[in-house]
Scaffold this active site. Structure first.
Site, PDB file in Angstrom:
ATOM      1  CE  LYS A   1     -11.816   1.854   2.041  1.00 31.21           C
ATOM      2  NZ  LYS A   1     -11.268   2.753   3.054  1.00 31.21           N
TER       3      LYS A   1
ATOM      4  CG  HIS B   1       7.646 -28.934  -2.652  1.00 31.37           C
ATOM      5  ND1 HIS B   1       8.151 -30.118  -3.123  1.00 31.37           N
ATOM      6  CD2 HIS B   1       8.471 -28.551  -1.634  1.00 31.37           C
ATOM      7  CE1 HIS B   1       9.220 -30.450  -2.409  1.00 31.37           C
ATOM      8  NE2 HIS B   1       9.437 -29.505  -1.501  1.00 31.37           N
TER       9      HIS B   1
ATOM     10  CD  GLU C   1      -3.322  -0.494   1.986  1.00 31.26           C
ATOM     11  OE1 GLU C   1      -3.100   0.233   2.968  1.00 31.26           O
ATOM     12  OE2 GLU C   1      -4.420  -1.018   1.765  1.00 31.26           O
TER      13      GLU C   1
END
Ligand code: PA5
Length: 429
Positions: A418, A304, A283
């Site tokens: 948002k 893996h 962020e």
């Protein structure tokens, strides 16, 4: 003190490239220290360490003790910087199985209906002895308006009111000093409150009540954690060469087209710490078309799954290993009569020794595969060292992101999602 070693990565950049990046990083540090860069009104995460508030640490500690005496379950309700730091420290320092302390559960970090439904059922369900669970709720939201957190808070608050006459005593809110929906609820219902300082952003807030209360409820010594960060602060104010080297290396590698930094650890209890680092950097740096995408891996498990790509895929990856030098455990490989599985060459070897060899082998292999690797080493996994690591990464983030010419302390892109979501949900503005 925490150690950072860029030795394995240094050969991937020339002296000239390093010097150019180092100049940017040196002036970024200056910007940070003199509060002259963009977003300097959010540098409170340094000030809280320069002037520790012992009274607040005591207050958090004593509330946590009271909760620990009475609670079976403590719900931490928050998202992003409002819960990742607490989860990182709690997971790093709590037993993997059979923890006898208060059970910490998380909510408010997504809007998965099934999860919430099951959580409510779990909180409601009686204990094995048939008695009611004692549940406490800590809602953490600086803005008080984050939808994920607000919706979960509404549901769990409602449940607690149904379950207990003293529900308001079981609800603790951590939010801004004033304003916002949460402060209104606190005033009307008399919930207990802790304040997130205005000048500390969410992802830099683990050492405020945001992280410290849940961490203390989990039975972790928050004073040692906090003062671990204070000692790193004092140390790096004098000499932060290792922070600058790491930031300069990242800056130079970014210039050369490195776009991914995989934060890897070889102890599974550190996986959530990777999540905290991922958010702190992600962020902060990912703006204006810049930044190195922070990713997290848990080795050797992910060798893996991601190992193949890291070794031979697109060459745009660097790695940062978080290493615990004394990752001591008592368990050793047992001897098997007949050696049917062919493992007796390892008989008697401690697992931590085998794991260390896996790490050194990975460093060798990934280095040969063209991946620059940085080693960040803590001597042991404890409160003091995690406190140091927290400040190390906060400081490195601030310096590195300033060196890219970006404001580390805002998150305009998150606001965009948002806005779009609220429009689709028909929220009145
Ligand atoms: O780092 C940040 O600022 C964010 O990740 C916030 O912590 C997150 O969005 C939650 O915000 P709030 O605490 O306002 O609910």
């Amino acid at each position: 003190m925490i150690k950072s070693d860029i030795g394995y990565a240094r050969s991937f950049i020339s002296e000239e490239e390093y010097i150019k990046a180092r100049k940017k990083v040196d002036s970024a540090l200056e910007q940070l220290k003199t509060k002259s860069g963009p977003g300097s009104e959010w540098l409170g995460w340094r000030d809280i360490l320069a002037n520790p508030n012992d009274a607040e640490l005591d207050q958090i500690d004593s509330l946590a003790r009271a909760v620990r005496k009475d609670a079976d379950v403590f719900v931490v309700c928050g998202i992003g910087g409002s819960y990742l730091g607490a989860k990182a420290v709690i997971d790093a320092l709590s037993p993997h199985f059979g923890n006898k302390g208060v059970e910490i559960v998380y909510a408010g970090h997504h809007m998965g209906g099934k999860y919430l439904e099951q959580l409510l059922d779990y909180l409601k369900a009686p204990k094995a002895d048939g008695t009611q669970k004692s549940v406490y709720l800590n809602v953490i939201s600086k803005s008080g308006t984050t939808l994920e957190t607000a919706l979960s808070f509404r549901l769990i608050r409602d449940l607690l009111e149904e379950m207990y006459e003293d529900a308001s005593k079981r609800i603790i809110c951590t939010t801004s000093k004033s304003g916002g929906v949460l402060n209104g609820l606190i005033e009307r219902n008399g919930y207990q409150k802790f304040v997130i300082p205005d000048d500390v952003g969410g992802r830099f807030s683990v050492l405020t009540p945001v992280g410290l209360l849940p961490i203390a409820v989990a039975g972790i010594d928050i004073k040692t954690l906090f003062y671990g960060a204070v000692s790193a602060y004092n140390y790096f104010e004098e000499d932060c060469e290792q922070v600058l080297e790491y930031a300069a290396l990242r800056n130079a590698l970014h210039e050369k087209g490195i776009t991914i930094d995989i934060f890897s650890c070889f102890e599974p209890e550190l996986a959530s710490l990777g999540g905290w680092i991922q958010q702190l950097l992600g962020e902060s740096e990912g703006k204006e078309g810049k930044g190195i995408f922070p990713s997290v891996a848990s080795f050797s498990t992910d060798l893996h799954s991601l190992g193949q790509f890291i070794q031979q895929g697109t060459r745009s990856i660097m790695e940062t290993f978080i290493i615990i030098e004394d990752a001591f455990s008592h368990i050793k490989v047992n001897h098997a009569e007949g050696n049917e599985d062919g493992l007796n060459y390892l008989s008697g070897k401690p697992f931590h020794e085998i794991n260390t060899k896996a790490r050194i082998g990975t460093t060798e292999a990934h280095g040969e595969g063209g991946v620059p690797i940085v080693n960040i080493t803590l001597q042991a996994l404890n409160e003091q060292n995690i406190g140091e690591l927290i400040y190390f990464f906060e400081l490195m983030t601030g310096v590195f992101v300033y060196s890219l010419g970006v404001n580390p302390f805002n998150q305009p892109g998150v606001e965009d999602y948002k806005k779009a979501m609220y429009r689709l949900l028909g929220k009145e503005s």
